[in-house]
Write a protein that holds these residues in place. Structure first.
Motif, short mmCIF file in Angstrom:
data_model
loop_
_atom_site.label_atom_id
_atom_site.label_comp_id
_atom_site.label_asym_id
_atom_site.label_seq_id
_atom_site.Cartn_x
_atom_site.Cartn_y
_atom_site.Cartn_z
N LEU A 10 0.81 -1.22 0.00
CA LEU A 10 0.00 0.00 0.00
C LEU A 10 0.85 1.26 0.00
CD1 LEU A 10 -2.76 -1.00 2.57
CD2 LEU A 10 -2.89 -1.03 0.09
N LEU A 13 -0.75 4.32 -1.39
CA LEU A 13 -2.11 4.61 -0.96
C LEU A 13 -2.26 6.11 -0.71
CD1 LEU A 13 -4.85 3.34 -0.13
CD2 LEU A 13 -3.97 3.32 2.21
N LEU A 16 -7.92 6.84 2.03
CA LEU A 16 -8.47 5.73 2.80
C LEU A 16 -9.78 6.20 3.41
CD1 LEU A 16 -8.13 2.88 3.99
CD2 LEU A 16 -6.83 3.92 5.86
#
Length: 69
Positions: A10, A13, A16
């Motif tokens: 991740l 990322l 979220l």
């Protein structure tokens, strides 16, 4: 949450979105997530401000540019 925080894949990322209201007490491991530096936006539906959740305050302390909604 610990498994999510430790997930090495991740690293890119950027956003979220967590929708589980019980997650407030589980956010602690995110402070040490190797991908936290790439995270730009964290949406937690359980709180209106980081002041209402200690774990969110910890995240802001280690990732001051993180936008928390």
């Amino acid at each position: 949450m610990a498994a999510l925080a430790a997930a090495p894949h991740l690293r890119r990322l950027a956003r979220l979105h967590l929708t589980c209201p019980e997650i407030e007490f589980e956010l602690g491991p995110l402070v040490h997530a190797p991908w936290l530096a790439s995270l730009q936006l964290l949406r937690c539906g359980a709180w209106s401000t980081p002041e209402e959740a200690p774990a969110l305050r910890e995240l802001q302390a280690v990732a001051p540019d993180l936008q928390i909604l």
